[in-house]
Design a protein around this motif. Structure first.
Motif, PDB file in Angstrom:
ATOM      1  N   THR A  65     -21.887  53.216 -80.170  1.00  0.00           N
ATOM      2  CA  THR A  65     -22.052  54.223 -80.823  1.00  0.00           C
ATOM      3  C   THR A  65     -23.347  54.769 -80.665  1.00  0.00           C
ATOM      4  O   THR A  65     -24.195  54.045 -80.062  1.00  0.00           O
ATOM      5  CB  THR A  65     -22.041  53.909 -82.683  1.00  0.00           C
ATOM      6  OG1 THR A  65     -23.110  53.045 -82.731  1.00  0.00           O
ATOM      7  CG2 THR A  65     -20.770  53.214 -83.139  1.00  0.00           C
ATOM      8  N   ASN A  66     -23.829  55.889 -81.166  1.00  0.00           N
ATOM      9  CA  ASN A  66     -24.983  56.419 -80.849  1.00  0.00           C
ATOM     10  C   ASN A  66     -26.278  55.704 -81.603  1.00  0.00           C
ATOM     11  O   ASN A  66     -27.339  55.551 -80.975  1.00  0.00           O
ATOM     12  CB  ASN A  66     -25.198  57.758 -81.414  1.00  0.00           C
ATOM     13  CG  ASN A  66     -24.390  58.999 -80.303  1.00  0.00           C
ATOM     14  OD1 ASN A  66     -23.813  58.096 -79.354  1.00  0.00           O
ATOM     15  ND2 ASN A  66     -24.346  60.176 -80.686  1.00  0.00           N
ATOM     16  N   SER A  67     -25.753  55.051 -82.784  1.00  0.00           N
ATOM     17  CA  SER A  67     -26.794  54.147 -83.334  1.00  0.00           C
ATOM     18  C   SER A  67     -26.824  53.042 -82.795  1.00  0.00           C
ATOM     19  O   SER A  67     -28.008  52.503 -82.604  1.00  0.00           O
ATOM     20  CB  SER A  67     -26.064  53.887 -84.787  1.00  0.00           C
ATOM     21  OG  SER A  67     -25.979  55.094 -85.526  1.00  0.00           O
ATOM     22  N   ASP A  68     -25.723  52.299 -81.922  1.00  0.00           N
ATOM     23  CA  ASP A  68     -25.904  51.071 -81.313  1.00  0.00           C
ATOM     24  C   ASP A  68     -27.005  51.395 -80.003  1.00  0.00           C
ATOM     25  O   ASP A  68     -28.088  50.775 -79.641  1.00  0.00           O
ATOM     26  CB  ASP A  68     -24.776  50.835 -80.338  1.00  0.00           C
ATOM     27  CG  ASP A  68     -23.608  50.379 -81.637  1.00  0.00           C
ATOM     28  OD1 ASP A  68     -24.168  49.975 -82.576  1.00  0.00           O
ATOM     29  OD2 ASP A  68     -22.487  50.378 -81.330  1.00  0.00           O
ATOM     30  N   LEU A  69     -26.779  52.596 -79.494  1.00  0.00           N
ATOM     31  CA  LEU A  69     -27.533  53.050 -78.078  1.00  0.00           C
ATOM     32  C   LEU A  69     -29.164  53.020 -78.706  1.00  0.00           C
ATOM     33  O   LEU A  69     -30.048  52.842 -77.991  1.00  0.00           O
ATOM     34  CB  LEU A  69     -27.093  54.312 -77.572  1.00  0.00           C
ATOM     35  CG  LEU A  69     -25.917  54.321 -76.763  1.00  0.00           C
ATOM     36  CD1 LEU A  69     -25.375  55.661 -76.490  1.00  0.00           C
ATOM     37  CD2 LEU A  69     -26.346  53.478 -75.574  1.00  0.00           C
ATOM     38  N   ALA A  70     -29.211  53.869 -79.954  1.00  0.00           N
ATOM     39  CA  ALA A  70     -30.591  53.939 -80.590  1.00  0.00           C
ATOM     40  C   ALA A  70     -31.131  52.492 -80.627  1.00  0.00           C
ATOM     41  O   ALA A  70     -32.539  52.367 -80.367  1.00  0.00           O
ATOM     42  CB  ALA A  70     -30.391  54.456 -81.875  1.00  0.00           C
ATOM     43  N   GLN A  71     -30.360  51.578 -81.092  1.00  0.00           N
ATOM     44  CA  GLN A  71     -31.234  50.247 -81.510  1.00  0.00           C
ATOM     45  C   GLN A  71     -31.312  49.760 -80.042  1.00  0.00           C
ATOM     46  O   GLN A  71     -32.534  48.935 -79.876  1.00  0.00           O
ATOM     47  CB  GLN A  71     -30.188  49.299 -82.215  1.00  0.00           C
ATOM     48  CG  GLN A  71     -30.093  49.808 -83.611  1.00  0.00           C
ATOM     49  CD  GLN A  71     -29.027  48.841 -84.489  1.00  0.00           C
ATOM     50  OE1 GLN A  71     -28.300  48.330 -83.826  1.00  0.00           O
ATOM     51  NE2 GLN A  71     -28.787  49.076 -85.682  1.00  0.00           N
ATOM     52  N   LEU A  72     -30.720  49.888 -79.014  1.00  0.00           N
ATOM     53  CA  LEU A  72     -30.872  49.257 -77.783  1.00  0.00           C
ATOM     54  C   LEU A  72     -32.329  49.581 -77.198  1.00  0.00           C
ATOM     55  O   LEU A  72     -32.913  48.873 -76.457  1.00  0.00           O
ATOM     56  CB  LEU A  72     -29.663  49.538 -76.749  1.00  0.00           C
ATOM     57  CG  LEU A  72     -28.490  48.703 -77.111  1.00  0.00           C
ATOM     58  CD1 LEU A  72     -27.348  49.220 -76.120  1.00  0.00           C
ATOM     59  CD2 LEU A  72     -28.849  47.356 -76.808  1.00  0.00           C
ATOM     60  N   ILE A  73     -32.525  51.001 -77.573  1.00  0.00           N
ATOM     61  CA  ILE A  73     -33.814  51.508 -76.631  1.00  0.00           C
ATOM     62  C   ILE A  73     -34.765  51.985 -77.738  1.00  0.00           C
ATOM     63  O   ILE A  73     -35.899  52.271 -77.484  1.00  0.00           O
ATOM     64  CB  ILE A  73     -33.548  52.969 -75.968  1.00  0.00           C
ATOM     65  CG1 ILE A  73     -32.951  53.825 -77.260  1.00  0.00           C
ATOM     66  CG2 ILE A  73     -32.438  52.732 -75.156  1.00  0.00           C
ATOM     67  CD1 ILE A  73     -32.909  55.303 -76.639  1.00  0.00           C
ATOM     68  N   GLY A  74     -34.894  51.282 -78.911  1.00  0.00           N
ATOM     69  CA  GLY A  74     -35.749  51.591 -80.113  1.00  0.00           C
ATOM     70  C   GLY A  74     -35.924  52.840 -80.404  1.00  0.00           C
ATOM     71  O   GLY A  74     -37.294  53.204 -80.539  1.00  0.00           O
ATOM     72  N   SER A  75     -34.956  53.529 -80.614  1.00  0.00           N
ATOM     73  CA  SER A  75     -35.101  54.936 -81.016  1.00  0.00           C
ATOM     74  C   SER A  75     -34.368  55.369 -82.316  1.00  0.00           C
ATOM     75  O   SER A  75     -33.540  54.349 -82.833  1.00  0.00           O
ATOM     76  CB  SER A  75     -34.671  55.932 -79.861  1.00  0.00           C
ATOM     77  OG  SER A  75     -34.996  57.361 -80.125  1.00  0.00           O
ATOM     78  N   THR A  76     -34.265  56.529 -82.616  1.00  0.00           N
ATOM     79  CA  THR A  76     -33.334  56.939 -83.659  1.00  0.00           C
ATOM     80  C   THR A  76     -31.953  57.607 -83.277  1.00  0.00           C
ATOM     81  O   THR A  76     -32.114  57.989 -82.035  1.00  0.00           O
ATOM     82  CB  THR A  76     -34.122  57.911 -84.537  1.00  0.00           C
ATOM     83  OG1 THR A  76     -34.205  59.320 -83.685  1.00  0.00           O
ATOM     84  CG2 THR A  76     -35.448  57.590 -85.191  1.00  0.00           C
ATOM     85  N   ARG A  77     -30.981  57.550 -84.156  1.00  0.00           N
ATOM     86  CA  ARG A  77     -29.842  58.016 -83.867  1.00  0.00           C
ATOM     87  C   ARG A  77     -29.877  59.766 -83.488  1.00  0.00           C
ATOM     88  O   ARG A  77     -29.098  59.969 -82.538  1.00  0.00           O
ATOM     89  CB  ARG A  77     -28.800  57.882 -84.935  1.00  0.00           C
ATOM     90  CG  ARG A  77     -27.373  58.227 -84.545  1.00  0.00           C
ATOM     91  CD  ARG A  77     -26.432  58.127 -85.829  1.00  0.00           C
ATOM     92  NE  ARG A  77     -27.003  58.932 -87.093  1.00  0.00           N
ATOM     93  CZ  ARG A  77     -27.038  60.383 -87.092  1.00  0.00           C
ATOM     94  NH1 ARG A  77     -26.400  61.159 -86.246  1.00  0.00           N
ATOM     95  NH2 ARG A  77     -27.622  60.938 -88.145  1.00  0.00           N
ATOM     96  N   GLU A  78     -30.694  60.265 -84.301  1.00  0.00           N
ATOM     97  CA  GLU A  78     -30.923  61.642 -83.834  1.00  0.00           C
ATOM     98  C   GLU A  78     -31.286  62.111 -82.658  1.00  0.00           C
ATOM     99  O   GLU A  78     -31.148  62.849 -81.882  1.00  0.00           O
ATOM    100  CB  GLU A  78     -31.716  62.257 -85.207  1.00  0.00           C
ATOM    101  CG  GLU A  78     -31.172  62.357 -86.493  1.00  0.00           C
ATOM    102  CD  GLU A  78     -31.329  60.857 -87.105  1.00  0.00           C
ATOM    103  OE1 GLU A  78     -31.803  59.984 -86.711  1.00  0.00           O
ATOM    104  OE2 GLU A  78     -30.636  60.837 -88.176  1.00  0.00           O
TER     105      GLU A  78
END
Length: 80
Positions: free
Chosen positions: A20-33
């Protein structure tokens, strides 16, 4: 991730795992938005697409340019 979880097809490199975009955000240390905006920009530029909800890399050179990839790092530390 394209090297470890990607499968080369005619239309690009298909991810073999669902993120999910949330998973990707967690992987790169960013926000889902932020991830949403980044992926949309890359899609508009033709660098990526989607197939059944999974990311397809259509222009690997575009992604390499963003990462400043010089094709010299070993596969075990490659950021792609």
């Amino acid at each position: 991730m394209a090297h470890g979880y990607g499968r080369k097809e005619e239309d690009g490199i298909h991810y073999t795992i669902d993120l999910t975009n949330s998973d990707l955000a967690q992987l790169i240390g960013s926000t889902r938005e932020t991830v949403n905006r980044m992926l949309q920009a890359w899609k508009n530029d033709g660098a990526i697409g989607y197939y059944h909800g999974s990311i397809v890399i259509r222009n690997l050179d575009y992604i390499k340019a963003i990462c400043h990839c010089e094709d010299r790092c070993p596969m075990n530390i490659c950021r792609l």
